[in-house]
Design a protein around this motif. Structure first.
Motif, PDB file in Angstrom:
ATOM      1  N   GLY A  59      -7.152  -0.591  -5.178  1.00  0.00           N
ATOM      2  CA  GLY A  59      -6.763   0.808  -5.294  1.00  0.00           C
ATOM      3  C   GLY A  59      -5.354   0.948  -5.845  1.00  0.00           C
ATOM      4  N   ARG A  60      -4.726   2.077  -5.542  1.00  0.00           N
ATOM      5  CA  ARG A  60      -3.422   2.398  -6.125  1.00  0.00           C
ATOM      6  C   ARG A  60      -2.270   1.677  -5.455  1.00  0.00           C
ATOM      7  N   HIS A  61      -2.449   1.210  -4.214  1.00  0.00           N
ATOM      8  CA  HIS A  61      -1.320   0.706  -3.428  1.00  0.00           C
ATOM      9  C   HIS A  61      -1.539  -0.729  -2.960  1.00  0.00           C
ATOM     10  N   PHE A  62      -0.416  -1.431  -2.801  1.00  0.00           N
ATOM     11  CA  PHE A  62      -0.493  -2.780  -2.238  1.00  0.00           C
ATOM     12  C   PHE A  62      -0.859  -2.674  -0.758  1.00  0.00           C
ATOM     13  N   SER A  63       0.007  -2.039   0.044  1.00  0.00           N
ATOM     14  CA  SER A  63      -0.320  -1.811   1.455  1.00  0.00           C
ATOM     15  C   SER A  63       0.639  -0.807   2.077  1.00  0.00           C
ATOM     16  N   TYR A  64       0.072   0.072   2.899  1.00  0.00           N
ATOM     17  CA  TYR A  64       0.880   1.003   3.691  1.00  0.00           C
ATOM     18  C   TYR A  64       1.505   0.325   4.907  1.00  0.00           C
ATOM     19  N   GLY A  65       1.195  -0.960   5.127  1.00  0.00           N
ATOM     20  CA  GLY A  65       1.746  -1.672   6.271  1.00  0.00           C
ATOM     21  C   GLY A  65       0.845  -1.570   7.486  1.00  0.00           C
ATOM     22  N   LEU A  66       1.420  -1.710   8.658  1.00  0.00           N
ATOM     23  CA  LEU A  66       0.656  -1.737   9.904  1.00  0.00           C
ATOM     24  C   LEU A  66      -0.175  -0.466  10.067  1.00  0.00           C
ATOM     25  N   ASP A  67      -1.456  -0.656  10.388  1.00  0.00           N
ATOM     26  CA  ASP A  67      -2.357   0.465  10.657  1.00  0.00           C
ATOM     27  C   ASP A  67      -2.136   0.895  12.109  1.00  0.00           C
ATOM     28  N   LEU A  68      -1.218   1.832  12.328  1.00  0.00           N
ATOM     29  CA  LEU A  68      -0.845   2.221  13.690  1.00  0.00           C
ATOM     30  C   LEU A  68      -2.031   2.716  14.516  1.00  0.00           C
TER      31      LEU A  68
END
Length: 273
Positions: A59-68
């Protein structure tokens, strides 16, 4: 190949591409990610056909980080019974598993090239810090955002980035939690080069991986092993320290406020308690 939930893995001409595929929005890092990451890189490390690895996001992003939301259980018991030893110990065990997952990337004998597009936040930055080389597309953005959610970054950025971007830049990113664009990331040495778009950076990463794969594989692996000896023990000691520190001091009213603010989609109001 193994049927992964958080990754896809494809290998061609001695180069493996590992792609983050979620299932969280923006390839956020939930339980599947943390469980599978060391297994993926363990398999690639053991595969004699693989000589270099490209790590990227779908997709457009590498990662938003931790999935809270998905990882709320990891924090929930700690916050509910923060005065007691048992939930702190359980948190310490889980945190060290997460640290070990990212360390598996750094420990992989095959050089890892991160190709970053879109957002690379928090845990995403921990992940690319464990890679050997980082490339970015022009629209990429990076953030060591843990301070904004009342957490001391504890998965590796604080220990691996000093040798990549230097102390001053790292402390600025850590204390402010601010976002930086690809141009700034290149200027401070977080990424080697910036490319026009997502396709271009992925192509460049594969070209670099092919150059690496064309060299004698045991020599390349030996060079990585020698390079890692300069910092490996320091990083390991730092990870153990921060895991113990967070297990002792992470529970706070500010952390509860940060988590509630995420779920309620509002700005947090921190009080230092």
């Amino acid at each position: 190949m193994t049927d992964w939930q958080a990754f896809s893995v494809e290998t061609k001409d001695h180069v493996a591409q590992v792609t983050l595929i979620g299932p969280g929005k923006g390839n956020a890092m939930g339980p599947d990610f943390w469980r599978e990451l060391p297994l993926v890189f363990g398999e690639l490390d053991a595969d004699p056909e693989v000589r270099a690895i490209v790590l990227t996001g779908s997709g457009r992003h590498f990662s938003y980080g931790l999935d809270l939301p998905a990882m709320a259980g990891t924090f929930g018991a700690l916050l509910a019974d923060r005065a007691f030893a048992a939930p702190r110990t359980e948190f310490l065990v889980e945190l060290r598993k997460m640290q070990g997952a990212v360390t598996a990337v750094a420990d992989c004998r095959k050089p890892v090239i991160a190709a970053v597009s879109g957002w690379c936040i928090g845990g995403g930055l921990d992940l690319i810090a464990a890679a050997d080389i980082r490339l970015a597309s022009a629209e990429a953005k990076f953030s060591l955002r843990e301070a904004k959610v009342a957490i001391v970054a504890d998965i590796g950025s604080l220990h691996r980035l000093p040798g990549i971007i230097g102390e001053g830049h790292l402390r600025e990113l850590t204390y402010t939690g601010r976002d930086i664009d690809a141009a700034r990331a290149e200027k401070i040495g977080l990424v080697n080069d910036v490319y026009a778009d997502q396709d271009a950076v992925l192509d460049a990463a594969h070209a670099l991986a092919r150059d690496i794969a064309a060299n004698p594989p045991l020599v390349v692996q030996g060079a990585k092993d020698v390079l890692e000896q300069r910092t490996k023990d320091v990083v390991a000691a730092g990870l153990r320290y921060v895991s113990a520190w967070n297990s002792a001091f992470l529970p706070s009213e500010d952390l509860t406020e940060a988590i509630q603010a995420v779920f309620e989609k509002r700005d947090p109001q921190f009080k230092g308690r």
